[in-house]
Every structure is written in C-alpha cells, then in structure tokens.
Design an enzyme around this catalytic site. Structure first.
Site, mmCIF file in Angstrom:
data_model
loop_
_atom_site.group_PDB
_atom_site.id
_atom_site.type_symbol
_atom_site.label_atom_id
_atom_site.label_comp_id
_atom_site.label_asym_id
_atom_site.label_seq_id
_atom_site.Cartn_x
_atom_site.Cartn_y
_atom_site.Cartn_z
ATOM 1 C CB CYS A 167 -1.104 0.021 1.561
ATOM 2 S SG CYS A 167 -2.118 1.016 1.123
ATOM 3 C CD GLU A 196 0.139 -4.639 5.957
ATOM 4 O OE1 GLU A 196 0.415 -6.089 4.323
ATOM 5 O OE2 GLU A 196 -0.526 -3.964 5.776
ATOM 6 C CG HIS A 249 -2.866 -2.707 4.015
ATOM 7 N ND1 HIS A 249 -1.931 -2.200 4.329
ATOM 8 C CD2 HIS A 249 -3.930 -2.277 3.367
ATOM 9 C CE1 HIS A 249 -2.592 -1.526 3.966
ATOM 10 N NE2 HIS A 249 -3.388 -1.218 3.353
HETATM 11 N N1 GLN Z 1 -3.259 6.254 0.870
HETATM 12 C C1 GLN Z 1 -1.879 6.004 1.781
HETATM 13 C C2 GLN Z 1 -0.908 6.705 0.715
HETATM 14 O O1 GLN Z 1 -0.904 7.825 0.539
HETATM 15 C C3 GLN Z 1 -1.796 3.936 1.321
HETATM 16 C C4 GLN Z 1 -3.218 3.895 2.404
HETATM 17 C C5 GLN Z 1 -2.315 2.937 3.239
HETATM 18 O O2 GLN Z 1 -1.415 2.616 3.200
HETATM 19 N N2 GLN Z 1 -3.515 1.421 3.745
HETATM 20 O O3 GLN Z 1 0.430 6.578 0.829
#
Ligand code: GLN
Length: 198
Positions: A78, A179, A177
């Site tokens: 992410c 995790e 994710h």
């Molecule tokens: N929106 C977040 C970002 O720009 C990422 C979100 C996440 O890691 N769950 O970093």
C-alpha cells in the site's frame, strides 16, 4: 536471515508479526545503522507522505535508495507500494520516493469512490487460490515499465482489472495489506525471494 521493517509510521507491528511467523528474524528500522544490519526490507502500509517526510528527517531516504539500487530485496504494501514507484499521481508535490519499480501509481485510487474496498486477487507465482484482499485508501498501478511483471489484478467489481501486485527483480509491491488478513502467502513469497537473492 534478517529482514527489517521500516518503522517510521504505519502498520509496522503487523508486518513484524507476519514475518516472524514466516521463520525469519526481523527488526524495526529507524536509523541508517539499523538498515546496514538487514538483508531485506519491508515498507508497511500507512501514509506515504508521512513516511516520506520521516525518511528524510531520519536520514534514511538516500541509504534506502542506495541499497535498492544495489539489489536489496524490498516488499512494499500500500503506502509501501507508492514509496517504491518511480512516478506517483495525486501525490503531494514534496513527496519523495525510494524509487525502484518502474511504474506509475495513483494514490487513493480506490478511495475516490470508497475509503476501503475488499476484493479477490489472483497472484501469479502464488498457489492456493485467490487472495481476499483488503484495500484501505489504496493506490493502484496505472502503467508499468518493460521490466515490471504484473502479478495480480482485481478480479471483479468496479475496479476489475486494476493492477494491484507487481514485481521488478528483487522488488515486490501490493496495493493491498496481506499483513492484516492472516494470509501469510505474500510474506512467504517475499522470504523466498530474499533467500534466492542471498
Ligand atoms: N493513502 C495512503 C498513502 O497515500 C496509503 C494507504 C495505506 O497504506 N493503507 O500513503
């Protein structure tokens, strides 16, 4: 084998736990000296703009870029995916990246409709069926360079076909994710990548 988790912000604990269950030694990384002790790194989910800012102030931006250029295996989930991308859309102008994966990612791509989204993702290279993937204000990948392998796409719903897992050499990234869901297959796949790189 010693795998670090970048511990500036985000879901560090969950990644440390997933790696520990994958039979490797782990440690949180906050300083350049700690980075020197590990063979590979995980960049957690969180907020990429915050992690970027903290990486600069903790003196980790250049050391991580250099290790990546030297071939260190890295897995980003992410926010970690955003931090590995060469090009970020909808980022903050001062947002830095560790670079590495030749791809264009759009921040908060799913979040333009909903904050979080769950869907099934089949990942090439990983057996055992689709991942039940959790996306939280997640990015997706809009374009990849020639050396990037697309490993997974969203299989159904409004985001069907969107690229959410990629690999380029020793670098792996997912928009979701693993995790958070207790499915350890992505972490085990990464551990195997680290073994092969060693
Ligand atoms: N929106 C977040 C970002 O720009 C990422 C979100 C996440 O890691 N769950 O970093």
């Amino acid at each position: 084998m010693n795998i670090g988790v970048l511990a500036l912000q985000g879901d560090v604990r969950e990644h440390l736990a997933a790696l520990a269950e994958s039979d490797v030694r782990t440690r949180p990384i906050r300083r350049p000296e700690e980075l020197a002790d590990v063979e590979a790194l995980v960049i957690p989910g969180g907020e990429s703009t915050t992690i970027s800012k903290l990486a600069v102030s903790f003196g980790l931006l250049d050391p991580i870029r250099k290790r990546i250029a030297d071939g260190m295996p890295v897995y980003g989930s992410c926010a970690g995916m955003i931090l590995l991308a060469t090009t970020v859309l909808d980022g903050r102008p001062d947002q830095e990246s560790f670079q590495g994966i030749e791809m264009t990612v759009r921040r908060n791509a799913f979040g333009r409709q909903v904050d979080s989204f769950e869907g099934d993702v089949a990942i090439d290279d990983i057996a055992g069926g689709d991942f039940h993937a959790v996306f939280i204000r997640a990015p997706w990948v809009e374009e990849v360079g020639g050396d990037v392998r697309v490993l997974g796409r969203v299989s159904g719903g409004q985001a069907a076909g969107r690229i959410v897992a990629v690999r380029q050499g020793n670098l792996l990234a997912t928009a979701f994710h693993p995790e958070l869901t207790g499915d350890l297959r992505v972490h085990r796949y990464f551990v195997e990548m680290v073994r092969q790189a060693a």
